[in-house]
Each structure stands twice: as structure tokens, then as C-alpha cells.
Design a protein around this motif. Structure first.
Motif, PDB file in Angstrom:
ATOM      1  N   VAL A 178      -2.677  12.785   3.488  1.00  0.00           N
ATOM      2  CA  VAL A 178      -3.705  12.467   3.702  1.00  0.00           C
ATOM      3  C   VAL A 178      -4.046  11.595   4.300  1.00  0.00           C
ATOM      4  CG1 VAL A 178      -5.617  11.479   1.382  1.00  0.00           C
ATOM      5  CG2 VAL A 178      -3.506  12.867   0.862  1.00  0.00           C
ATOM      6  N   PRO A 227       0.530  -1.294  -0.157  1.00  0.00           N
ATOM      7  CA  PRO A 227      -0.034   0.237  -0.223  1.00  0.00           C
ATOM      8  C   PRO A 227       1.051   1.041   0.193  1.00  0.00           C
ATOM      9  CG  PRO A 227      -1.025  -1.216   1.592  1.00  0.00           C
ATOM     10  CD  PRO A 227       0.257  -1.795   1.250  1.00  0.00           C
ATOM     11  N   SER A 228      -0.126   1.615  -0.829  1.00  0.00           N
ATOM     12  CA  SER A 228       1.656   3.579  -0.859  1.00  0.00           C
ATOM     13  C   SER A 228       1.231   4.419   0.441  1.00  0.00           C
ATOM     14  CB  SER A 228       0.865   4.814  -1.973  1.00  0.00           C
ATOM     15  OG  SER A 228       1.045   3.641  -3.119  1.00  0.00           O
ATOM     16  N   GLU A 229       2.538   5.006   0.826  1.00  0.00           N
ATOM     17  CA  GLU A 229       2.294   5.971   1.788  1.00  0.00           C
ATOM     18  C   GLU A 229       2.119   7.446   0.952  1.00  0.00           C
ATOM     19  OE1 GLU A 229       5.656   6.016   4.036  1.00  0.00           O
ATOM     20  OE2 GLU A 229       6.042   4.267   4.351  1.00  0.00           O
ATOM     21  N   VAL A 230       1.098   7.593   1.515  1.00  0.00           N
ATOM     22  CA  VAL A 230       0.459   9.160   1.048  1.00  0.00           C
ATOM     23  C   VAL A 230       0.404  10.533   1.960  1.00  0.00           C
ATOM     24  CG1 VAL A 230      -1.523  10.786  -0.067  1.00  0.00           C
ATOM     25  CG2 VAL A 230      -1.145   7.634   0.080  1.00  0.00           C
ATOM     26  N   PRO A 231       1.262  11.006   1.976  1.00  0.00           N
ATOM     27  CA  PRO A 231       1.469  11.970   3.189  1.00  0.00           C
ATOM     28  C   PRO A 231       0.424  13.352   3.158  1.00  0.00           C
ATOM     29  CG  PRO A 231       3.122  11.370   2.411  1.00  0.00           C
ATOM     30  CD  PRO A 231       2.634  11.264   1.377  1.00  0.00           C
ATOM     31  N   LEU A 264      -2.413   8.449   5.585  1.00  0.00           N
ATOM     32  CA  LEU A 264      -2.612   7.222   5.173  1.00  0.00           C
ATOM     33  C   LEU A 264      -1.480   6.392   4.655  1.00  0.00           C
ATOM     34  CD1 LEU A 264      -4.844   7.386   1.561  1.00  0.00           C
ATOM     35  CD2 LEU A 264      -5.322   5.810   4.241  1.00  0.00           C
ATOM     36  N   ASN A 265      -0.738   5.049   5.747  1.00  0.00           N
ATOM     37  CA  ASN A 265       0.417   4.668   5.991  1.00  0.00           C
ATOM     38  C   ASN A 265       1.798   4.640   5.793  1.00  0.00           C
ATOM     39  OD1 ASN A 265      -1.265   1.819   4.449  1.00  0.00           O
ATOM     40  ND2 ASN A 265      -1.721   2.785   3.091  1.00  0.00           N
TER      41      ASN A 265
END
Lengths: 264, 356
Positions: free
Chosen positions: A95, A89-93, A137-138
């Protein structure tokens, strides 16, 4: 008619054909496992089904409750009820999970008023620390936390069919059990599951109805849970059939030559 | 009276004006005018004077500003903490050339938050050449925010200079959304040991806008620290330039200095340049610099889309998340909420343009 129907699906990534005609039908509440060695096309299948950039479809059809999934952009596939639990899963700073789920629920025409309460309940159910709900997120999460986060989103969004891409990778045994139980409960409520995995460890938790063996872009064998036992005993060598026999491979050196077969 | 026609303009051939739009500036188009300024001054520390305080002028524009007929002074007495922010708003009329000049004197152990806004009264060309000089006596603490919300035809060529004494703390921040060409030269000089500096900027250029930053973190005393975070986005045919310099002189041992500049290019036709530099003349320092220019990460976008979020919304979420890191570092004033709303509006306009 099956809920998710994949017929003669062909495709690949960049300019390399990887899938050579996949057929798979998933009905409500069914759990299908797709197993295969490295390079068999497992992740390509999940990428093509969800429309990941860079991947292409060169033939075949995919329908979800009769709707042409391949004609839709990614977000519409998700809104139509197809969900991908990602291997990485992508890290989305910056968000938050809340902002994404509110948008996602709105696109499904669902109420987004109680997202916070829903998240809190689901987080507790799968042992996801509430503090993570306040993070981007992540971002700054371990592999196991990311998979719990993926499962959490799955539980909130409640798709018709979930594709689990190597859900078990990076998971410790506790997290694997927590995530699998949540998936099982969702499937009991009617969600179809396509669990893509390299190892049989996930299957002990998920207990699939059907197992499919994917080798070199084709499903070479399908059956019930007993296939997992064959795999456990003989490895993927048992399913390479004609190819291996034609090359006159003896059982003794099967593993080394199969390595060659599986390498893309 | 100001004579703009005979202003000895630099050219883009000079390294310091490289990439700039200086060659397009026609000063004779503008009518020199006094600037109209509103000040919210709840503590009574501001005054307007006709004298012009001496401020070092690094270029012809800062020198031009020194000819301003008046300056706004903010004198915060020693030992005083101002609870409420001082809000300075300059109203810029179309067709004018204005020279807003703000002099901040922070007494020993004084503390204040100052916001300086530049707003266009109407659309149309204008030239605004502001200067900020902030001097912090020992142990003073200043949070300063400049907000450029000028019309997209306006020019702003500004200079900010901060000089910090011992054990001071400075937040020098900028939000730039406006201007046809907005140039900000920002220089923070750590003159006293133990001083701490944070420099932060958010910029977002659209249409034909250009935002151009020259930033200097100048360490001239030991045990000083500075941390810079500049984040910008360009869309349509907009351009941005970040040129930063960490300068550490021989005396500034045991110094830490960090600069980070990140840029999002949101359209094919948009262009951003990032040029971080280091000039370190002593050992025993901790320095870092990082800079990136590029489009929104395709994996991030796909991840959000795979949850059922349409592309334009995914883009908005990612860009806002990108800027929130900067917004969190701005002084805590109400205006910052408005800044975030303006960023959202700008993104909405952009996404509506790409809809079929």
C-alpha cells in the motif's frame, strides 16, 4: 469553547481501567505536552481518543469543535480533524502513501490532484528521502524514517488537532529537530498539538504552552513550561504528592517506591 | 465417445482428495463436447492435431483428458525468442464437459510467453478438465500463465506438468478467480542441472466457491532452484486449500527450494487451509517454507483508518497490496491488468454487501 475538549474521560484496555477522569482543553495553535512515567496511561489516552480496537471508554466526553468524537468511528474522527501520529506506525505491504492520502483527502472533501507534488515538497522540507515515497507504507524503514513519514502525512493532511504519541522515541537528534520544526510550523498556522512523551527532550524542540503531568490515569499537575524544569530537577516524584506523603516516603528512597507506584 | 457415467471417481477419503469437493461431482450432468478455442499466435507456432501426446497421468481426470480427440500444440523452435505472447482462450459452454489439452515443446534455447485463459460463455454448470504439458529443452525459457475466469457454478479439475532440462528457466503461474470447485494439480520437475523454477498463484474465492491447489516442486537434478509464492483470499463462505510439497531426491545436491503460501480470510464464514510439506533426501540443500492463514491485520486496518480511510476502503487497499506482490511476479501481459481490475471488482461487491 475549546477546539478539542476532553472532559472526565475514563477508559482502558481489555478489562483494565487505566484512565480515571482526564480533563484537557486544547485551543487552536496551542501546544500541550502530556508527560508521565511508564504505565501512567499516556498511550492509552491516545488510543482511546482515536478509537483503537481493544480499548474502551467508560465515561466522559470528547468534542472537536463541538462534535462528539467518541460517537464516531476512527476514520470519521480523522476526517473531522483529529490526527494521531503513532508511536509504532504499522507496516502495510503493497500500500503506497499516495493511495492512502488520496483516499484520506477525498474523505475531507479536499483536492487530491497534486498529492505527488505536495508529497515531494513536504518530503524535502523534513528531510525524508524521496525514494521512500515509492515504498510500501513504513515497509523496510528505520524507526526514524517511520517518524518522518508520520510527520509527512501530518503535514499533508493538516488536521485541526494532532496527537503525537511519543514522537521522539526512536528518533535521532536531527530527525527530532526536523519533525518538531514541521509540527511547530503547523501549530503556528493554527493546529492544536497534544504531545505525549516520556522525556523532556521533545519539549526543548516543541516548546509547549502547557505541560500536564499524567500519573496513574489522572492529570496530577498542569502548568506552563516551568513544569518541565521541575521534572528535570526532581523527576516525577515531585508530582505524586499525597500518595507518596501518606506512605511516609522520604525523599531519599522516593525513586524506588515511585517505581512501584508507576508500575501498572 | 466419452463415457462419463462410468468414470471411476476418487473419494474425499483418499488423502490426495482430502478437503476437496470430489464427492459432490456428478459427471453424468455434463455433455461431452469439443472445446472451442481461440489462439492468438503471432509467430505461427501453434497447431491443432488429432494425436494425443503421451503425458503422465497422476489421476483419473488427467487420464480422461488423454482421451481428448484433439490437442493444441505449441512448438517453439530451438534458438527462437518469441517477442509477442501467445494467448490461448478456451470458451466453455454451460452443461458441457470439455478436455482442453495443451502441449508445449520449447526447443533448446527457445523463449516464449504463453497465456491460457478459461472463460465461461454463459452462467451454469460445466466440467472442464484441462491438461498442460510443458517440456523445456536445455536453456529454454518459458513464462506461462493460466487464468481461470469460469462461472461460479463451473467445475475445473486440471493438471499442469512441466519438465525442465538443463539451465532452463520457468515461470509457471496461475490466477484463479472462477469456478464452483477449481482444482489445480501443478507439478514442476527439475530434471536438468541448473534449472530455475518460479511458481506463482493468485486466487480469490467468494460466495460458495472453492479453490484447491496441489503443488509439487520436484528437484531431480543438482544445482536446481525453485521459488513458490501462492497468495489467496477467501470471503463469504468460500474455501481454499493449498497443499504443497518440496521434493528433493538423492541426486539433487546444492539445491535451493522455497515455498510461501499466504491466505487472507475476509469473512467469518470463509475457510482456508495451508499444508506445506518437505521431503528432502539429500544434504547440502537450502530449503524454507512459510504459510499463514488469517484475517486482515487489525493494526494495518487501524493505521489506515486513523488517516481517515473508511474500513471498507482500508480493507480494499490492504488486500490489493497483498495481491500486488503476486501480480508483480506474473508475466508482463495486458491480461494481468484485467486480473487486477477483477480483484478490485470482487472487493467492491463484498464491501457493498456489508454496508448498512
Amino acid at each position: 469553547m475549546s477546539m478539542l475538549s476532553i472532559s472526565d474521560l475514563r477508559g482502558g484496555v481489555a478489562d483494565t481501567d487505566i484512565l480515571h477522569g482526564i480533563n484537557l482543553n486544547v485551543d487552536a495553535g496551542e501546544v500541550h505536552a502530556i508527560m508521565g512515567p511508564n504505565g501512567a496511561g499516556k498511550s492509552t489516552l491516545s488510543a482511546v481518543l482515536m478509537g483503537r480496537p481493544g480499548y474502551y471508554v467508560s465515561g466522559g466526553t470528547v468534542t472537536l469543535d463541538g462534535a462528539d468524537i467518541l460517537a464516531m468511528p476512527t476514520w470519521q474522527r480523522a476526517a473531522a480533524g483529529l490526527h494521531l501520529v503513532m508511536q509504532y506506525p504499522s507496516e502495510v505491504p503493497g500500500v503506497s502513501i499516495q493511495s492512502v492520502l488520496i483516499e484520506a483527502l477525498q474523505r475531507r472533501g479536499r483536492d487530491d490532484d497534486d498529492v505527488d507534488a505536495l508529497l515531494a515538497t513536504e518530503a524535502e522540507r523534513i528531510g525524508f528521502a524521496p525514494a521512500f515515497l515509492a515504498r510500501s507504507l513504513n515497509v523496510d524503514m528505520s524507526g526514524g524514517e517511520k517518524k518522518r513519514n508520520e510527520t509527512l502525512q501530518l503535514a499533508v493532511l493538516q488536521p485541526k488537532v494532532a496527537i503525537l504519541d511519543e514522537l521522539d522515541s526512536g528518533l535521532d537528534i536531527d530527525a527530532l529537530r526536523d519533525c518538531s520544526r514541521r509540527v511547530e510550523a503547523l501549530s503556528d498556522e493554527g493546529m492544536g498539538v497534544v504531545a505525549i512523551t516520556h522525556y523532556s527532550r521533545l519539549l526543548e524542540e516543541l516548546r509547549p504552552d502547557h505541560i500536564h503531568i499524567l500519573v496513574k490515569g489522572c492529570i496530577v499537575a498542569s502548568g506552563g513550561p516551568e513544569l518541565a524544569d521541575v521534572l528535570e530537577r526532581d523527576g516525577y516524584g515531585a508530582f505524586t504528592g499525597v500518595d507518596a506523603a501518606d506512605e511516609g516516603t522520604s525523599a531519599d528512597d522516593a525513586s524506588s517506591s515511585l517505581d512501584d507506584l508507576f508500575r501498572m | 465417445m466419452l463415457d462419463l457415467k462410468s468414470l471411476p471417481l476418487p473419494t474425499a477419503d483418499e488423502e490426495i482428495w482430502r478437503y476437496s469437493r470430489i464427492d459432490l461431482l456428478q459427471p453424468e450432468r455434463f455433455t461431452p463436447s469439443p472445446v472451442r478455442t481461440d489462439v492468438v499466435d503471432p509467430h505461427g507456432v501453434c497447431s491443432t492435431t488429432a494425436t494425443s501426446s503421451a503425458v503422465a497421468s497422476p489421476d483419473v481426470f488427467a487420464a480422461l483428458n488423454a482421451e481428448s480427440m484433439s490437442e493444441l500444440r505449441v512448438d517453439v523452435p530451438a534458438g527462437t525468442t518469441l517477442e509477442a505472447p501467445i494467448i490461448i482462450t478456451h470458451y466453455i459452454d454451460a452443461g458441457t464437459a470439455t478436455l482442453p489439452r495443451t502441449i508445449v515443446e520449447m526447443g533448446r534455447d527457445a523463449e516464449a510467453t504463453i497465456v491460457e485463459q478459461f472463460v465461461s460463455v454463459e452462467s451454469g454448470v460445466a466440467l472442464c478438465v484441462p491438461v498442460l504439458s510443458a517440456r523445456l529443452d536445455d536453456a529454454a525459457r518459458l513464462r506461462y500463465l493460466a487464468v481461470n475466469d469460469l462461472d461460479t457454478e463451473a467445475w475445473q479439475i486440471g493438471h499442469q506438468l512441466a519438465e525442465q532440462g538443463r539451465d532452463t528457466s520457468l515461470l509457471l503461474s496461475t490466477v484463479t478467480l472462477g469456478g464452483y470447485y477449481t482444482r489445480a494439480r501443478t507439478e514442476a520437475r527439475a530434471l536438468g542441472s541448473g534449472s530455475q523454477t518460479r511458481q506463482v498463484a493468485l486466487y480469490f474465492a467468494a460466495g460458495e466457491q472453492m479453490h484447491d491447489f496441489r503443488v509439487i516442486q520436484s528437484h531431480e537434478a543438482p544445482h536446481t532452484s525453485s521459488d513458490l509464492l501462492f497468495k489467496g483470499a477467501v470471503q463469504d463462505h468460500a474455501r481454499s486449500v493449498y497443499t504443497g510439497l518440496i521434493s528433493i531426491d538423492e541426486t539433487a545436491r546444492q539445491t535451493s527450494a522455497h515455498q510461501t503460501n499466504r491466505n487472507l480470510t475476509l469473512s467469518e464464514g470463509a475457510w482456508a487451509e495451508s499444508v506445506p510439506n518437505l521431503d528432502i533426501r539429500t544434504n547440502d540443500v537450502s530449503c524454507s517454507h512459510a504459510s499463514t492463514v488469517g484475517p486482515i491485520d487489525a493494526e494495518q486496518r487501524f493505521y489506515l483508518e486513523s488517516r481517515g480511510v473508511p474500513p471498507e476502503v482500508a480493507e480494499r487497499l490492504v488486500v490489493l497490496g497483498f495481491f500486488d506482490e503476486v501480480i508483480d511476479r506474473l508475466p508482463r501481459v495486458d491480461i494481468v491488468d484485467a486480473v487486477r481490475r477483477r480483484v478490485v471488482e470482487r472487493l467492491n461487491i463484498a464491501t457493498e454487501e456489508v454496508r448498512p
